[in-house]
Structure formats: structure tokens, C-alpha cells
Design a protein around this motif. Sequence first.
Motif, PDB file in Angstrom:
ATOM      1  N   GLU A 149      -1.262   5.885  -9.677  1.00  0.00           N
ATOM      2  CA  GLU A 149      -2.158   5.021  -8.916  1.00  0.00           C
ATOM      3  C   GLU A 149      -1.488   3.708  -8.521  1.00  0.00           C
ATOM      4  N   ALA A 150      -0.616   3.180  -9.405  1.00  0.00           N
ATOM      5  CA  ALA A 150       0.090   1.940  -9.078  1.00  0.00           C
ATOM      6  C   ALA A 150       0.994   2.117  -7.867  1.00  0.00           C
ATOM      7  N   ALA A 151       1.521   3.350  -7.703  1.00  0.00           N
ATOM      8  CA  ALA A 151       2.420   3.627  -6.579  1.00  0.00           C
ATOM      9  C   ALA A 151       1.692   4.029  -5.312  1.00  0.00           C
ATOM     10  N   SER A 152       0.365   4.236  -5.397  1.00  0.00           N
ATOM     11  CA  SER A 152      -0.376   4.788  -4.260  1.00  0.00           C
ATOM     12  C   SER A 152      -0.482   3.834  -3.082  1.00  0.00           C
ATOM     13  N   GLY A 153      -0.459   2.541  -3.358  1.00  0.00           N
ATOM     14  CA  GLY A 153      -0.643   1.573  -2.283  1.00  0.00           C
ATOM     15  C   GLY A 153      -2.080   1.427  -1.852  1.00  0.00           C
ATOM     16  N   ASN A 154      -2.993   2.071  -2.555  1.00  0.00           N
ATOM     17  CA  ASN A 154      -4.420   2.004  -2.216  1.00  0.00           C
ATOM     18  C   ASN A 154      -5.098   0.913  -3.039  1.00  0.00           C
ATOM     19  N   ASP A 186      -4.413   0.355  -7.017  1.00  0.00           N
ATOM     20  CA  ASP A 186      -3.063   0.008  -7.453  1.00  0.00           C
ATOM     21  C   ASP A 186      -3.066  -1.230  -8.344  1.00  0.00           C
ATOM     22  N   SER A 187      -3.899  -2.200  -7.986  1.00  0.00           N
ATOM     23  CA  SER A 187      -3.995  -3.417  -8.792  1.00  0.00           C
ATOM     24  C   SER A 187      -4.628  -3.141 -10.156  1.00  0.00           C
ATOM     25  N   ILE A 192       7.612  -2.426  -6.740  1.00  0.00           N
ATOM     26  CA  ILE A 192       6.488  -3.356  -6.572  1.00  0.00           C
ATOM     27  C   ILE A 192       6.945  -4.787  -6.803  1.00  0.00           C
TER      28      ILE A 192
END
Length: 626
Positions: free
Chosen positions: A82-87, A91-92, A141
Motif C-alpha cells: 500500500e505504501a508503494a501504491s501511490g494512492n 500510502d500515508s 519515497i
Amino acid sequence: MEASPLTQQARPDHFQPKIVQLYESLFKATDDVEPTEGFWREFFLLPPDRGQLHDLLDGLSPDDVLSLQVQSQRLFSRAIHEAASGNAPADSYALETLTIFLTSILGKKYTNPSSDVITVLAGLDEVDRVISDFVAILDGIVRNGKTLALRRKAVRVAVAITSGAYKTSLVSYFTHRDLFPSLMKRDFVNEASIQRIARGVGLVCGGLRNGYTAVQDDVPEGWTLTNTLIFFGLRALAPGAREKTNPPNCGRGEGNVWRTEAAILMATYDFTNSNKLFGYHLVHHIPEKVNEESPFSSFLSMTSYFLQHAYRSVRVAHYSELSLFTLRILVEDPTLCKHICSEEGKRKVRICRQRQPYLPQVNGDRILATVIFDIMIDTITHNLRRRLDVNIYSHAIAIILRLLTYLSMNKIRLTYHWSELWRTLLSLMRFLTTYASDLSSNPQINTLTSSLAELLAFCVSGGDTFLPDPASYDDLFYKLVETGPVISKYRDLYALNRSPAGLSVGSSAPASKTPDQLNPAIDTLLSVSTHFYTLLFQSDGNSNNEPGAASPKPDGEPTPVVLPSIKKKNLSPREVHRIIKQGYETLSIQPPEGLSAWSRWRETEWKSELKRAARCAVDDARQLVA
């Protein structure tokens, strides 16, 4: 009348946030059913509840965590995804969850730290892939995150995992893989980023310094009625003087908010030791605004405050030693030392003046080497205790020697209050002589006593290459004459007439002993003292015909030296100067070999000290992260 199909549900005692329900569903489930895709989407679309997640994970024992390895591996893997998803905001929220998860999970004391941590996070079969992905995603990131807030959260995750590895005292899989290359600095060459980091270090150091000045403002006062009366011994008549008799205790601020930020000194040391580009920008950076401190000025200022209070707590002593490690590495670099010793590198630096005795106040921009000399003098003067921190004193002596050898080799003559340096070094020798019975059992004391003798011998034999005028040189010889009998006692108490062969200043490991090898440094000091003593003094009735010297007190200034009668009564300073100058003609100094051949910094020699400092920094870093 038919009964209504609706029934009233009992009201729960309290409403539980949905995200907390998901936490409990994940970690308290009795079966091993894999969560659905919908579960994970909902999990990372809800803001994390830091307190509840910490409470849940902190309540698990190491064995509990190992029994829940499937769940912990799933959470770790999905959070990375999820951190890499950019969504946003998933991601936060994923980065926040990782910070909490890693801080708690890695802070536990496992039976087999390295293998257990691998099991909890990824499992032995998947660890290479999972950790490689984790490193790449987090590094990306930090470098290129969409927002500053996102990049900061990624840095917090990195701090959490590296802190956890140190906290469990393991050299784990993460450090073997050189986790987060850009964050561990070893191959980080992005100059713009390094400049920002150097500025950031300066800002934090300035804040740490301000923590001390907020308790006691030590800006030198102007010439007022109050301090005029005090100067002439009329304190009782001075208005407002009583309020300043007992200044606040600035050294015991363990509860202050600013102390946790001192953890940056561990990273500052690591940057300096691993990346020459960082050291260059830390020392050379010039602030954009005239009224701003340069990063190195802030670092030196903070170091002076830490070191003046180093004896007050173990924590401050650890951070003081880290600052000395960093400073030593910087002055050992010829390029950086050139800047530190040159007019071009002049900066204004606020030096700690919270404890007497004070060094002479110097206003405006200064050559940085003179600032460092002041800091080292204050370090030696204000930390004299029977339970002496021998390491801090050894580092101070080593740093002074490295600066002086650079000045000597390059024939750079600095205007400085050299008499303060001579007084301080010889006062330290008196102190070590007086309290030899308390200090001789310290395993590092031989390094300090040999280093001090070698530093003084270097000043005697090479002072004409860096001192700006004959008066500064004369003063050194005169003070050596005063200290004559102390030098001989010092030699005998610390067996410097049977010194290890090849012991170098700053070395932590003595070489093999040669039984009949004398210490040429101490012999040089004794020969100089004896030579000038015969010219200046005559017997005052003592059978040994030597000048007397009183010993310093551990918590204050040395008591005045009691000199014998002089050949000519009421000898003026000009006549003393003339006699010493004449004495040079008959003085024969054989400069001991190797005094300027100091050994360079080697981290492996200070592993124990770095480990203790790392634990201290990790404790503070975890508090910042949490």
C-alpha cells in the motif's frame, strides 16, 4: 396487533472505532483464515489509531508475536504494497502503520534476535524478496515522494526499523544488507540532499543549544554598576547580584523536550564517518542570511554546551562523546582542517559560558580552530572529577594535537590566548598526579597520561612553528618551570619511565611493552623544566631545591602555585622574559620522534562506546517516532 419484526438491540457499553475492530480481528483471531481483499482496503482507508495499535502490540510477549507470525508477515507485506501504491490516503496510512508496527515488534527481546525478527517480518524463504522490495520502496519515497509529509513518514519508518535493530542489540539481516543505502549514507552522493541534511543538523544543534540557554542565558553582560562592584570585591553592595549567585542547574535537564532530538548526533557521526561530502558541506556551508548561524557554528556551539555539562549525566556524556568523535574525524581531514584553520573559514560561534572560570570573551567572527581550542579547554576545566571520564579527556587531547600538528606543518601562526591552553594542560597534569590512586585502575588511563605528556612535548619542541610571538612561547616554558616537581611525580606515578613502545596519541590499544624503553616526551618536559629552573630560581630552604606546586581541587580552579624565592627579588616580567630568552641559547631539546605521527580514527577501536551511545540515541529516536 401483530408483533413488529424490528427488535431493539442492546446498546454497547462503549463504541469501538472500526480500525480497532480490524486490529483485533487480525491479531486476536483464533483461526488462520487469510483476510479478504476488502478487509485490507478498509484497513488502509481508515486513519491508524496509534495508541490502540501500540497497546495491542506492546501487550504481546516475544513468544506471542512468534505464534502470530503469519498475521505479522501479512500485515508487513500488505503495508509495503500500500505504501508503494501511490494512492492517497492509503500510502500515508500504510507508512504510519509500519512505523507503529516496527517500533513495537522490533523493540522486543527475542531469544534469537536475528532469526526471530526475520521470522516475524517475512519468514526465511521470503525474506530476500520482501526486504529488497521494502528497501527499494522506502528509498524511493524518501527521494521522490509526492509530498514532504509523505517523505517524512518514510524517514520515520526507516528510523523505526534501524532503531529496532540496535535496540535488540543485534547485527541483523538489515544491517548486513546495508539497509536503506541513502539513509545509511555510505553511497549517498546527492549533493543537494546532503546540503539539506547539513542544514537540518545545524538547525537541530541550534535547538539543542537553545535548550540550555533557555534555562540560563549566558550572554556576557556589558560593563554595569553591578559587575563593576563585583569586580572590586563589593558583591554585597551590588544590586541584583544575589539572584545570580546560584544559577540554574542546566545539566540535569533530562526531562526537557529537546533532549530526544539529540539522537541526531548518532546520525551526524555516521554521516561524517562514512561520507566525505557531508563533512565538507557541514564545515563549509554559509547561510543565506547574515544573521543566521552556519551549520558548523551551531554544531560547535551545541558541543560546547554539552561538553561543559558532560559530567552531569550519562546521557549527556554519551552525546558529548559522539560530538567529539565527529569533531575528531573532521580535523583529521587535511582539506577540512585547512578551512578550519584559515581566515576564509571564520565564523561567529556562541561558546558556553555557564560555569566559571570563563575564557576571555572574543567577539565577532573567529578562526574555527581557536573556537575548538576554547571548547577543548572548557571540556578539560569543567569536568574534573575523581571519577574522571577518561575517554572524553583523551579525545580532547587528541583533537588539540591534530590541530596543532596541522598548524605546525603548514607554518600557520594563530593569534590566541595560548596561556590559557598551557594553564589548562598543566592543571590537568597536576590533577592526574594528585588523584592517581583513584584513576590508576582505569583501563584507559595510560592512553590519557601518555597523550598529555606527548602533547606538551610537541608544544615545547615545535611551538616556534605555530605560536605568533615569543611571549607565548616564553609563557609555556615559565609554566613548565612552575610545574617541575609535578612532572617528575607524574612520571613516577604513571610509570612513564617504563612506557609501552610505540604508543601513539589517541590510540586505544597499547603496543607490546619494552621494559627498558624510556618515555622521551616526559624526559623532554623534565629537562626543559630543570634547565630554566636553574636560571630563574634558587633554593628556598627545601632540601630538594625544586619549586613547589599546589594541587588542583577536583571541582574548582587549581590553588595558586607557591613559587620559591627568585635569584633576583622583585623580578619584573621583562627580566623574566630576558632570562628565559637567554636560556634558549643554552637549551638543547631533542624533539622526540613520532609526536606528530598520530593514528587516524578507526571505528573498530571504539565499538563499545559507540554501542552505548547508539542505545541512548535509539531510546530518544523511538520517543520521537512514537
